[in-house]
Design a protein around this motif. Sequence first.
Motif, short mmCIF file in Angstrom:
data_model
loop_
_atom_site.label_atom_id
_atom_site.label_comp_id
_atom_site.label_asym_id
_atom_site.label_seq_id
_atom_site.Cartn_x
_atom_site.Cartn_y
_atom_site.Cartn_z
N HIS A 1 0.96 -1.29 0.14
CA HIS A 1 0.03 0.10 -0.01
C HIS A 1 0.82 1.31 -0.03
CE1 HIS A 1 -3.46 2.66 0.76
NE2 HIS A 1 -2.78 3.04 1.63
N LEU A 2 1.92 1.20 0.76
CA LEU A 2 2.86 2.32 0.82
C LEU A 2 3.40 2.57 -0.62
CD1 LEU A 2 4.29 4.43 2.77
CD2 LEU A 2 6.18 2.96 2.88
N ILE A 3 4.06 1.55 -1.08
CA ILE A 3 4.64 1.67 -2.65
C ILE A 3 3.49 2.15 -3.54
CG2 ILE A 3 5.51 0.24 -4.56
CD1 ILE A 3 6.52 -1.68 -2.40
N ALA A 4 2.18 1.64 -3.51
CA ALA A 4 1.25 2.27 -4.47
C ALA A 4 1.00 3.73 -4.31
CB ALA A 4 -0.11 1.25 -4.03
N LEU A 5 0.92 4.07 -2.92
CA LEU A 5 0.72 5.53 -2.92
C LEU A 5 2.00 6.15 -3.39
CD1 LEU A 5 -0.51 5.80 0.95
CD2 LEU A 5 -1.73 6.90 -0.95
N ALA A 6 2.92 5.94 -3.14
CA ALA A 6 4.11 6.65 -3.62
C ALA A 6 4.35 6.62 -5.08
CB ALA A 6 5.65 6.00 -2.95
N LEU A 7 3.94 5.79 -5.73
CA LEU A 7 4.00 5.69 -7.14
C LEU A 7 2.80 6.52 -7.82
CD1 LEU A 7 5.04 1.80 -8.06
CD2 LEU A 7 6.24 4.04 -7.77
N LYS A 8 1.78 6.98 -7.10
CA LYS A 8 0.77 7.75 -7.59
C LYS A 8 1.51 8.95 -8.24
CE LYS A 8 -3.24 7.91 -7.54
NZ LYS A 8 -4.41 7.43 -8.66
N GLY A 9 1.20 9.43 -9.59
CA GLY A 9 1.86 10.62 -10.16
C GLY A 9 3.36 10.57 -10.19
N ALA A 10 4.08 9.41 -10.11
CA ALA A 10 5.49 9.39 -10.12
C ALA A 10 5.46 9.12 -11.76
CB ALA A 10 6.13 7.82 -9.53
N GLY A 11 6.95 9.41 -12.21
CA GLY A 11 7.38 9.28 -13.47
C GLY A 11 7.02 7.85 -14.07
N ASP A 12 7.00 7.62 -15.38
CA ASP A 12 6.98 6.22 -15.77
C ASP A 12 8.41 5.37 -15.40
OD1 ASP A 12 4.48 6.76 -16.94
OD2 ASP A 12 5.28 6.92 -19.07
N ASP A 13 9.46 6.37 -15.43
CA ASP A 13 10.72 5.48 -15.16
C ASP A 13 10.92 4.99 -13.66
OD1 ASP A 13 10.71 8.07 -14.27
OD2 ASP A 13 12.96 8.32 -14.79
N VAL A 14 10.34 5.72 -12.79
CA VAL A 14 9.93 5.17 -11.52
C VAL A 14 9.13 4.17 -11.18
CG1 VAL A 14 9.62 6.03 -8.95
CG2 VAL A 14 10.48 7.49 -10.61
N ARG A 15 8.26 4.31 -11.82
CA ARG A 15 7.37 3.13 -11.82
C ARG A 15 7.64 1.93 -12.27
NH1 ARG A 15 0.99 4.93 -13.19
NH2 ARG A 15 0.93 6.86 -11.55
N PHE A 16 8.18 1.94 -13.31
CA PHE A 16 8.75 0.67 -13.88
C PHE A 16 10.04 0.26 -13.06
CE2 PHE A 16 12.01 -1.27 -17.19
CZ PHE A 16 11.16 -2.05 -17.96
N LYS A 17 10.78 1.07 -12.52
CA LYS A 17 11.85 0.35 -11.77
C LYS A 17 11.32 -0.47 -10.72
CE LYS A 17 16.51 0.92 -11.23
NZ LYS A 17 17.14 0.32 -12.42
N PHE A 18 10.33 0.14 -9.99
CA PHE A 18 9.56 -0.82 -9.02
C PHE A 18 8.90 -1.93 -9.47
CE2 PHE A 18 10.14 3.13 -6.02
CZ PHE A 18 10.27 2.56 -4.81
N LEU A 19 8.06 -1.86 -10.64
CA LEU A 19 7.11 -2.89 -11.04
C LEU A 19 8.11 -4.06 -11.55
CD1 LEU A 19 4.17 -0.72 -12.05
CD2 LEU A 19 4.43 -1.89 -10.15
#
Length: 242
Positions: free
Chosen positions: A168-186
């Motif tokens: 849940h913390l990761i999902a919150l942090a990735l809201k509005g994040a850039g595609d490169d940041v999201r991709f790095k996590f996912l």
Amino acid sequence: SILSKFSAVDVDREFAEMNEIEDEALVSFLKDEHPQTVAVVLSFLAPAKSAAVLQSLGSVAMKEVAVRMARMDRVVPEAVAGVVKTIKKKYRDYQRRNDDLVTGGLDTLVDILKHMPGDDERQIMDDIEAALPNVSRQLRDKIFAFENVVNLNNGEVRILIDEIKDDHLIALALKGAGDDVRFKFLRNMSQNRATDILMEMNAMGSIRLTEVEDSRRKIVSIMRALDDNGAIRLRGGETLVE
């Protein structure tokens, strides 16, 4: 008019902050001004400040300004208001240029630190912390920014994700994040887990920015702890191919 009501109290208040400006900066503001303008400014500054500035203007300008000050009987409010406006604008421009220089210097230092051994880098940061605490905080904010997760290699991201232990913390942090940041996590978690996080992000709808920022601060805190104990290295260095 407003100018006609420009009282002695107003003048004192307007010029009070100029007594706090560095002598060198004041000289740079005034050196190209008309001697009469300089005379007006110096007549309202503290005597010691005026003396330091006057001496730095050069012999010719010093003479002209001193003569005009000697001849000055009274200053009309319009003249004072105009001078205040001019000097304040120059001071704002001066501060803006200095801020740009500080920012540029920090960015350069961050890039240099990326290529230094960890022990040397930490020593430099400790030295800056001791000498320039405010600058040190700016430096750490640049190095330990949430977006800097993209500087981690995939193994380090997996270490970070395991340490977070809160989807849940990761999902919150990735809201509005850039595609490169999201991709790095996912990309560094199982497909099922990544799908669950994406679904949770979509189900959240619009959320307050403060919630997103708070979740990112928590993750940055974990990143800093992992960096401190050597589990990850946020500054990176040369790009690794995996």
